[in-house]
Design an enzyme around this catalytic site. Structure first.
Site, short mmCIF file in Angstrom:
data_model
loop_
_atom_site.label_atom_id
_atom_site.label_comp_id
_atom_site.label_asym_id
_atom_site.label_seq_id
_atom_site.Cartn_x
_atom_site.Cartn_y
_atom_site.Cartn_z
N CYS A 163 0.82 -1.22 0.00
CA CYS A 163 0.00 0.00 0.00
C CYS A 163 0.85 1.27 0.00
O CYS A 163 0.30 2.38 -0.09
CB CYS A 163 -0.94 -0.01 1.19
SG CYS A 163 -1.95 -1.51 1.26
N HIS A 303 -2.86 7.68 6.46
CA HIS A 303 -3.06 6.37 5.82
C HIS A 303 -4.45 5.86 6.20
O HIS A 303 -5.18 5.36 5.35
CB HIS A 303 -1.97 5.41 6.23
CG HIS A 303 -2.00 4.11 5.51
ND1 HIS A 303 -1.89 4.01 4.14
CD2 HIS A 303 -2.16 2.83 5.96
CE1 HIS A 303 -1.97 2.74 3.77
NE2 HIS A 303 -2.12 2.01 4.85
#
Length: 412
Positions: A163, A303
């Protein structure tokens, strides 16, 4: 390292839309793109929701023949790259192609191709598999395809760090310009993993939200009742340029990409380090390169995955990097609350959010924030966007394997 790097073009193919204007309007409106999965039968899966790309017309970007021999993750990347280059006004006929490069990646790559070709192998035998199977699957292919599309012959490779992929790619592209290896770099990430195999993997990890009866309320970063992330898909590509090069060609400049911090937790395959040290160091490195102090940061795009571990650990990381008092003054939001987790594309899609916040003077919210969590006690811009002049922003991307990346963006 004295060469200043700026963003001059941005392209998005996301669950929230495929134009910058639509993307931004839906972000500040707090619009959720999470819906029941449409692409396949999810009756056997514990999670039945995702943030799918629904407004992308592949025929507008990829010829039919090329569509048949490329994976959807490549289609999204090519579309976002074409949008970014058009947005930048870059004219390759006026550029030295050896000074224009591409660094882009994918967290998973051509998983839909893998699934289809595995079924063909099982049902019809090895000689019925596509000769394009391998180039369709491999994660470096989008860098190659974008370069082929535009004739870009400079530095070219892929980054794969789960990610954190797109953020790593942008950081590496920034370094290529800073070090004089290129004047223009096209960079970002793409993933198209909302398919039977990809969904099965994340369900087996018990990482996904199962709030199936309330899809739009399922992604709830930093909320006490969060129960997992929502899978998304799409691509985001940016055009980075050396500042003087951009000025000389009269380019519109969104902002400066002023800092890049990259670290590792060295802790666990999927869980973040509980103390937040790795993410904190990434933020500190990005700040240091930017020449900025924590009290100058207006906004952090977190995030913020909506998992129990990530959100608490990222909160600790911000406190560690900023100090406990300053951490409470900075505004954070998780745009994953609206568009889900775009996996390998997330870092670039969220850096674009920061660039648009700088340009437009507003901070998108974290939607679905209803019940405060004592472990997550910062200002997450809950539920409603805020008007705010943003001069300096950070974008955090944290990936499986302990990869941490922070990008710093600064108003010009």
């Amino acid at each position: 390292m004295s060469r200043k790097v700026v963003i001059t073009g941005m392209g998005v193919v996301t669950p929230l839309g495929c134009s910058l204007d639509t993307y931004w309007k839906r972000l500040v409106a707090g619009h959720s793109a999470v819906r029941p999965v449409r692409q396949f039968d999810v009756s056997a899966y514990p999670s039945k929701i995702a943030a799918e790309v629904v407004e992308f017309n592949v025929d507008d970007f990829v010829p039919k023949k090329q569509q048949r021999r490329t994976d959807p993750y490549s289609h999204y990347a090519i579309g976002a790259a074409k949008l970014a280059v058009a947005d930048s006004g870059l004219d390759m006929s006026r550029e030295n192609p050896a000074r224009v490069g591409v660094i882009a990646g994918s967290g998973i790559g051509g998983i839909q191709t893998m699934q289809i070709q595995h079924n063909i192998l099982r049902d019809k035998g090895p000689m019925r598999c596509s000769p394009f199977m391998i180039p369709e699957m491999i994660t470096n292919m989008i860098s190659g395809l974008i370069a082929i599309e535009f004739g870009m012959k400079g530095p070219n490779y892929a980054v794969v760090s789960a990610c954190a992929t797109a953020a790593h790619a942008m950081g590496d592209a920034m370094r290529s310009i800073q070090h004089g290896d290129a004047d223009v770099m096209v960079s970002g990430g793409s993933d198209a993993s909302v398919c039977e195999l990809g969904f099965a993997g994340f369900c087996a990890l018990r990482a996904l939200s199962t709030r199936n009866d309330e899809p739009a309320r399922a992604s709830r970063p930093f909320d006490k009742d969060r129960d997992g992330f929502v899978m998304g898909e799409g691509a985001s590509i940016v055009v980075l340029e050396e500042y003087e090069h951009a000025r000389q060609r009269g380019a519109r400049i969104y902002c400066e990409l002023s800092g890049f911090g990259a670290t590792c937790d060295a802790y666990h395959e999927t869980a973040p380090s509980e103390d937040g040290d790795g993410a904190a160091r990434a933020m500190t490195l990005a700040l240091r390169e930017s020449g900025m102090n924590p009290d100058q940061v207006d906004y952090i795009n977190a995030h913020g995955t909506s998992t129990q571990l990530n959100d608490a650990c990222e909160t600790r990381a911000v406190k560690l990097a900023f100090g406990p008092e300053q951490a409470k003054k900075v505004m954070l939001s998780s745009t994953k609350s609206m568009m889900g987790h775009l996996l390998g594309a997330a870092g670039a899609a969220e850096a674009v959010v920061c660039a648009l916040a700088i340009r437009n003077g507003a901070i998108p919210p974290t939607i679905n924030y209803e019940t405060p969590d004592p472990e997550c006690d910062l200002d997450y811009v809950p539920n409603t966007a805020r008007e705010k002049q943003v001069r300096f922003a950070l974008s955090n991307s944290l990936g499986f394997g302990g990869h941490n990346v922070t990008l710093a963006l600064k108003a010009i």
